[in-house]
Design a protein around this motif. Structure first.
Motif, PDB file in Angstrom:
ATOM      1  N   GLY A   1      40.014 128.965  36.209  1.00 31.33           N
ATOM      2  CA  GLY A   1      38.638 128.513  36.044  1.00 31.33           C
ATOM      3  C   GLY A   1      38.518 127.131  35.423  1.00 31.33           C
ATOM      4  O   GLY A   1      37.474 126.779  34.875  1.00 31.33           O
ATOM      5  N   LEU A   2      39.585 126.338  35.527  1.00 29.56           N
ATOM      6  CA  LEU A   2      39.591 125.011  34.901  1.00 29.56           C
ATOM      7  C   LEU A   2      39.306 123.876  35.877  1.00 29.56           C
ATOM      8  O   LEU A   2      38.861 122.805  35.464  1.00 29.56           O
ATOM      9  CB  LEU A   2      40.934 124.764  34.218  1.00 29.56           C
ATOM     10  N   ALA A   3      39.590 124.084  37.148  1.00 25.21           N
ATOM     11  CA  ALA A   3      39.421 123.013  38.141  1.00 25.21           C
ATOM     12  C   ALA A   3      38.967 123.622  39.458  1.00 25.21           C
ATOM     13  O   ALA A   3      39.072 124.834  39.676  1.00 25.21           O
ATOM     14  CB  ALA A   3      40.733 122.251  38.329  1.00 25.21           C
ATOM     15  N   GLN A   4      38.472 122.742  40.312  1.00 23.67           N
ATOM     16  CA  GLN A   4      38.055 123.173  41.647  1.00 23.67           C
ATOM     17  C   GLN A   4      38.290 122.049  42.634  1.00 23.67           C
ATOM     18  O   GLN A   4      38.281 120.880  42.275  1.00 23.67           O
ATOM     19  CB  GLN A   4      36.591 123.587  41.648  1.00 23.67           C
ATOM     20  N   ARG A   5      38.510 122.448  43.879  1.00 15.55           N
ATOM     21  CA  ARG A   5      38.628 121.476  44.964  1.00 15.55           C
ATOM     22  C   ARG A   5      37.231 121.213  45.497  1.00 15.55           C
ATOM     23  O   ARG A   5      36.445 122.131  45.665  1.00 15.55           O
ATOM     24  CB  ARG A   5      39.500 122.046  46.082  1.00 15.55           C
TER      25      ARG A   5
ATOM     26  N   ASP B   1      50.969 122.558  34.411  1.00 11.15           N
ATOM     27  CA  ASP B   1      49.564 122.801  34.749  1.00 11.15           C
ATOM     28  C   ASP B   1      48.650 122.153  33.710  1.00 11.15           C
ATOM     29  O   ASP B   1      47.660 121.502  34.051  1.00 11.15           O
ATOM     30  CB  ASP B   1      49.266 124.303  34.797  1.00 11.15           C
ATOM     31  N   MET B   2      49.000 122.320  32.436  1.00  9.20           N
ATOM     32  CA  MET B   2      48.170 121.765  31.361  1.00  9.20           C
ATOM     33  C   MET B   2      48.165 120.244  31.394  1.00  9.20           C
ATOM     34  O   MET B   2      47.144 119.613  31.118  1.00  9.20           O
ATOM     35  CB  MET B   2      48.652 122.238  29.990  1.00  9.20           C
ATOM     36  N   LYS B   3      49.304 119.636  31.719  1.00  9.85           N
ATOM     37  CA  LYS B   3      49.334 118.170  31.777  1.00  9.85           C
ATOM     38  C   LYS B   3      48.503 117.682  32.959  1.00  9.85           C
ATOM     39  O   LYS B   3      47.847 116.639  32.856  1.00  9.85           O
ATOM     40  CB  LYS B   3      50.770 117.658  31.844  1.00  9.85           C
ATOM     41  N   CYS B   4      48.478 118.413  34.051  1.00 11.12           N
ATOM     42  CA  CYS B   4      47.604 118.039  35.176  1.00 11.12           C
ATOM     43  C   CYS B   4      46.139 118.186  34.771  1.00 11.12           C
ATOM     44  O   CYS B   4      45.311 117.334  35.110  1.00 11.12           O
ATOM     45  CB  CYS B   4      47.935 118.874  36.404  1.00 11.12           C
ATOM     46  N   TYR B   5      45.827 119.257  34.034  1.00 10.12           N
ATOM     47  CA  TYR B   5      44.473 119.435  33.492  1.00 10.12           C
ATOM     48  C   TYR B   5      44.116 118.240  32.607  1.00 10.12           C
ATOM     49  O   TYR B   5      43.018 117.688  32.702  1.00 10.12           O
ATOM     50  CB  TYR B   5      44.412 120.750  32.707  1.00 10.12           C
ATOM     51  N   THR B   6      45.051 117.815  31.763  1.00  9.63           N
ATOM     52  CA  THR B   6      44.824 116.676  30.880  1.00  9.63           C
ATOM     53  C   THR B   6      44.595 115.399  31.685  1.00  9.63           C
ATOM     54  O   THR B   6      43.731 114.585  31.341  1.00  9.63           O
ATOM     55  CB  THR B   6      46.011 116.494  29.913  1.00  9.63           C
ATOM     56  N   LEU B   7      45.362 115.208  32.760  1.00 11.09           N
ATOM     57  CA  LEU B   7      45.155 114.032  33.614  1.00 11.09           C
ATOM     58  C   LEU B   7      43.747 114.037  34.212  1.00 11.09           C
ATOM     59  O   LEU B   7      43.091 112.992  34.290  1.00 11.09           O
ATOM     60  CB  LEU B   7      46.203 113.978  34.724  1.00 11.09           C
TER      61      LEU B   7
ATOM     62  N   VAL C   1      39.828 115.700  50.036  1.00 13.92           N
ATOM     63  CA  VAL C   1      39.486 116.689  49.006  1.00 13.92           C
ATOM     64  C   VAL C   1      39.944 116.146  47.653  1.00 13.92           C
ATOM     65  O   VAL C   1      41.051 115.623  47.527  1.00 13.92           O
ATOM     66  CB  VAL C   1      40.171 118.044  49.301  1.00 13.92           C
ATOM     67  N   VAL C   2      39.071 116.249  46.662  1.00 12.39           N
ATOM     68  CA  VAL C   2      39.430 115.853  45.305  1.00 12.39           C
ATOM     69  C   VAL C   2      39.457 117.101  44.422  1.00 12.39           C
ATOM     70  O   VAL C   2      38.824 118.109  44.729  1.00 12.39           O
ATOM     71  CB  VAL C   2      38.455 114.798  44.714  1.00 12.39           C
ATOM     72  N   VAL C   3      40.204 116.998  43.346  1.00 13.04           N
ATOM     73  CA  VAL C   3      40.270 118.070  42.363  1.00 13.04           C
ATOM     74  C   VAL C   3      39.492 117.582  41.156  1.00 13.04           C
ATOM     75  O   VAL C   3      39.713 116.468  40.671  1.00 13.04           O
ATOM     76  CB  VAL C   3      41.736 118.373  41.968  1.00 13.04           C
ATOM     77  N   GLU C   4      38.566 118.396  40.705  1.00 15.31           N
ATOM     78  CA  GLU C   4      37.775 118.029  39.540  1.00 15.31           C
ATOM     79  C   GLU C   4      37.711 119.196  38.570  1.00 15.31           C
ATOM     80  O   GLU C   4      37.927 120.355  38.954  1.00 15.31           O
ATOM     81  CB  GLU C   4      36.376 117.578  39.936  1.00 15.31           C
ATOM     82  N   LEU C   5      37.415 118.886  37.340  1.00 17.18           N
ATOM     83  CA  LEU C   5      37.300 119.921  36.320  1.00 17.18           C
ATOM     84  C   LEU C   5      36.036 120.733  36.533  1.00 17.18           C
ATOM     85  O   LEU C   5      35.024 120.209  37.000  1.00 17.18           O
ATOM     86  CB  LEU C   5      37.272 119.299  34.925  1.00 17.18           C
ATOM     87  N   VAL C   6      36.112 121.988  36.182  1.00 15.67           N
ATOM     88  CA  VAL C   6      34.941 122.853  36.176  1.00 15.67           C
ATOM     89  C   VAL C   6      34.268 122.666  34.822  1.00 15.67           C
ATOM     90  O   VAL C   6      34.926 122.770  33.779  1.00 15.67           O
ATOM     91  CB  VAL C   6      35.344 124.336  36.373  1.00 15.67           C
ATOM     92  N   HIS C   7      32.988 122.358  34.844  1.00 16.09           N
ATOM     93  CA  HIS C   7      32.261 122.183  33.580  1.00 16.09           C
ATOM     94  C   HIS C   7      31.862 123.562  33.056  1.00 16.09           C
ATOM     95  O   HIS C   7      31.006 124.239  33.616  1.00 16.09           O
ATOM     96  CB  HIS C   7      31.032 121.301  33.774  1.00 16.09           C
TER      97      HIS C   7
ATOM     98  N   GLU D   1      35.708 125.050  27.477  1.00 13.68           N
ATOM     99  CA  GLU D   1      36.145 123.788  26.880  1.00 13.68           C
ATOM    100  C   GLU D   1      36.252 123.911  25.356  1.00 13.68           C
ATOM    101  O   GLU D   1      37.199 123.413  24.755  1.00 13.68           O
ATOM    102  CB  GLU D   1      35.194 122.657  27.275  1.00 13.68           C
ATOM    103  N   ARG D   2      35.270 124.601  24.739  1.00 17.97           N
ATOM    104  CA  ARG D   2      35.329 124.825  23.292  1.00 17.97           C
ATOM    105  C   ARG D   2      36.548 125.657  22.925  1.00 17.97           C
ATOM    106  O   ARG D   2      37.228 125.388  21.931  1.00 17.97           O
ATOM    107  CB  ARG D   2      34.056 125.509  22.798  1.00 17.97           C
ATOM    108  N   ALA D   3      36.838 126.679  23.733  1.00 18.51           N
ATOM    109  CA  ALA D   3      38.002 127.540  23.460  1.00 18.51           C
ATOM    110  C   ALA D   3      39.297 126.735  23.539  1.00 18.51           C
ATOM    111  O   ALA D   3      40.191 126.901  22.699  1.00 18.51           O
ATOM    112  CB  ALA D   3      38.033 128.717  24.438  1.00 18.51           C
ATOM    113  N   ILE D   4      39.403 125.864  24.519  1.00 19.44           N
ATOM    114  CA  ILE D   4      40.598 125.015  24.654  1.00 19.44           C
ATOM    115  C   ILE D   4      40.663 124.043  23.488  1.00 19.44           C
ATOM    116  O   ILE D   4      41.728 123.863  22.873  1.00 19.44           O
ATOM    117  CB  ILE D   4      40.606 124.284  26.013  1.00 19.44           C
ATOM    118  N   ASP D   5      39.536 123.426  23.160  1.00 18.56           N
ATOM    119  CA  ASP D   5      39.509 122.488  22.035  1.00 18.56           C
ATOM    120  C   ASP D   5      39.941 123.179  20.741  1.00 18.56           C
ATOM    121  O   ASP D   5      40.606 122.560  19.901  1.00 18.56           O
ATOM    122  CB  ASP D   5      38.121 121.871  21.868  1.00 18.56           C
TER     123      ASP D   5
END
Length: 166
Positions: free
Chosen positions: A86-90, A46-52, A100-106, A111-115
């Protein structure tokens, strides 16, 4: 004093590099990303897909499947988990409403917590890099860049073998 240019020493160094890069570094990297993912209630895939998605921007499920080698069914599960976290949305593709595309949720706070999960590693690596001269850094960058290209090529080769035998 050991002669670093002797053939025996060069073979030993080459073997050590292959072992460290091929086993120890790759395992440590996977385990680190698994630990980050666990903190977010996800798994390493999941995290590597988030990174992609961070790296390439919005992608279709098919594009994510192609880049990861996962089935479209498995990617559906990944996208579901990324949405629940809460990281991505269709979203409908604005250029093709059938797609349908998958994009990150701003979410700047998220994002700061992940960073912050990555920050200590980034700081430690930055300190390590400063231990080397500019010429050594250039050689290390060249090596890592070329090793990454080889890894990407070998991944594609293995996946093509899978498709050829299917």
């Amino acid at each position: 004093m050991t002669d670093l240019s002797s053939p025996a020493t060069e073979r030993t160094l080459e073997s050590a590099l292959v072992e460290v890069m091929g086993m120890r570094l790759s395992t440590a990297t996977i385990l680190f990303h698994s630990a980050v993912a666990e903190r977010l209630g996800l798994n390493a895939t999941d995290m590597k897909c988030y990174t992609l998605l961070r790296q390439f921007g919005p992608l279709t499920a098919g594009e994510l499947a192609e880049r990861t080698g996962l089935t479209t069914g498995a990617i559906t599960g990944v996208i579901d988990r990324l949405e629940r976290a809460g990281l991505a949305q269709r979203k409908r593709d604005p250029d093709d409403r059938r797609c349908v595309v998958v994009e990150l949720v701003h979410d700047p706070e998220r994002e700061r917590a992940i960073d912050q999960l990555y920050a200590p590693l980034g700081q430690a690596i930055s300190q390590l890099v400063r231990d080397y001269t500019p010429a050594q850094r250039a050689a290390i960058l060249d090596f890592i860049t070329r090793a990454t290209t080889i890894l990407e090529q070998e991944t594609r080769r293995l996946r093509q073998m899978d498709h050829a035998s299917a």
